[in-house]
Design an enzyme around this catalytic site. Structure first.
Site, short mmCIF file in Angstrom:
data_model
loop_
_atom_site.label_atom_id
_atom_site.label_comp_id
_atom_site.label_asym_id
_atom_site.label_seq_id
_atom_site.Cartn_x
_atom_site.Cartn_y
_atom_site.Cartn_z
N HIS A 158 15.33 -37.81 -41.71
CA HIS A 158 14.31 -38.38 -42.60
C HIS A 158 14.34 -37.72 -43.97
O HIS A 158 14.22 -38.38 -45.01
CB HIS A 158 12.91 -38.20 -41.99
CG HIS A 158 12.58 -39.14 -40.89
ND1 HIS A 158 13.12 -39.01 -39.62
CD2 HIS A 158 11.75 -40.22 -40.83
CE1 HIS A 158 12.62 -39.96 -38.83
NE2 HIS A 158 11.79 -40.71 -39.55
N ARG A 191 7.80 -33.87 -42.30
CA ARG A 191 8.53 -33.69 -41.04
C ARG A 191 8.11 -32.41 -40.34
O ARG A 191 8.15 -32.33 -39.10
CB ARG A 191 10.04 -33.67 -41.31
CG ARG A 191 10.57 -34.91 -41.99
CD ARG A 191 10.11 -36.18 -41.28
NE ARG A 191 10.76 -36.35 -40.00
CZ ARG A 191 10.25 -37.06 -38.99
NH1 ARG A 191 9.07 -37.65 -39.12
NH2 ARG A 191 10.92 -37.18 -37.86
N HIS A 197 10.37 -31.60 -36.88
CA HIS A 197 11.42 -30.76 -37.45
C HIS A 197 10.89 -29.37 -37.77
O HIS A 197 9.73 -29.20 -38.16
CB HIS A 197 11.99 -31.38 -38.73
CG HIS A 197 12.96 -32.47 -38.47
ND1 HIS A 197 14.24 -32.25 -38.02
CD2 HIS A 197 12.83 -33.82 -38.59
CE1 HIS A 197 14.86 -33.41 -37.87
NE2 HIS A 197 14.02 -34.37 -38.20
N ASP A 201 15.22 -26.86 -40.67
CA ASP A 201 15.89 -28.17 -40.65
C ASP A 201 15.72 -28.86 -42.00
O ASP A 201 16.68 -29.39 -42.57
CB ASP A 201 15.28 -29.10 -39.58
CG ASP A 201 15.38 -28.57 -38.17
OD1 ASP A 201 16.25 -27.71 -37.91
OD2 ASP A 201 14.60 -29.03 -37.33
#
Length: 242
Positions: A158, A191, A197, A201
């Site tokens: 994303h 995220r 995440h 990340d």
């Protein structure tokens, strides 16, 4: 939260975002840099770096108490390129669509699709467990949890998608750069808030997207389409100014 989720899904359905045509990338995945060779591995458990990831996960859960920030995070969680174009189209200053802005739509959808393929190798190589799965808790977008748990957490697809889109929008019209970068950055933060995440990340994803974007510039087909998109943007804005 349920009301926000329903509204988000209804928005996606209204946009027709679940019936997107197959998009042809400008470059094949093997033509992109190998991110496994370019960026460090994710933090080991245990380590000081992983402790930071855990602290950020806990921070993200606290952010969910802010209803507006939670709504943004849920909206950012929708894995669909048309949704990304709607979200970043706001700071970009245009309603982007296949019919209304065909040149811009093509360069963005094909460009992002090309760049985001760079995530495939590191995700498969590291196959990192996602935060919500690590803690055995649901994310803020639980309908995605099953398939997300079967895909590596590092890096964040994303975030790569949002950052790639922002880079391309800034190339179309540099005057929009600050606004689209700021919103794309928040998509990465979303995220962490979502629990999908780790912070590391997300941190790795922005430079990884930039590597894919830099390689994309070698495509002559991309350069020709980018010139058309830039001209289309100017034409639309000039027309709006009249």
């Amino acid at each position: 939260m349920k009301k926000i989720l329903i509204l988000t899904l209804l928005l996606c359905l209204q946009l027709g975002t679940f019936a997107q045509d197959k998009i042809i990338p400008y470059l094949a995945e093997e033509e992109l840099p190998d991110a496994v060779l370019c960026v460090p591995a994710p933090p080991q458990d245990p380590s000081t770096e992983f402790d930071h990831d855990i602290l950020r996960y806990m921070w993200g859960k606290q952010q969910r108490k802010d209803s507006l920030r939670l709504e943004m995070a849920i909206r950012d969680a929708v894995w669909n390129l048309d949704s990304t174009l709607v979200i970043l189209g706001e700071p970009f200053g245009l309603k982007i669509s296949k019919e209304g802005t065909p040149a811009i739509y093509e360069v963005l959808t094909r460009g992002v699709t090309t760049i985001e393929a760079i995530r495939v190798k590191p995700k498969a190589h590291y196959f990192r467990t996602r935060p919500f799965a690590y803690f055995k808790e649901p994310s803020i977008f639980p309908q995605d949890d099953d398939w997300l748990a079967k895909e590596g957490s590092y890096p964040s697809g994303h975030t790569i998608r949002a950052w790639a889109c922002a880079l391309l929008m800034a190339q179309i019209h540099p005057g929009t750069a600050e606004a689209v970068y700021a919103r794309a950055w928040e998509s990465g933060v979303s995220r962490v808030i979502s629990g999908c995440h780790w912070q590391s990340d997300v941190d790795a994803s922005r430079p990884i997207a930039s590597m894919g974007y830099a390689r994309l510039q070698i495509s002559q087909e991309f350069q020709k389409q980018m010139a058309k998109a830039q001209a289309e943007y100017i034409r639309i804005k000039n027309k709006e100014g009249k």
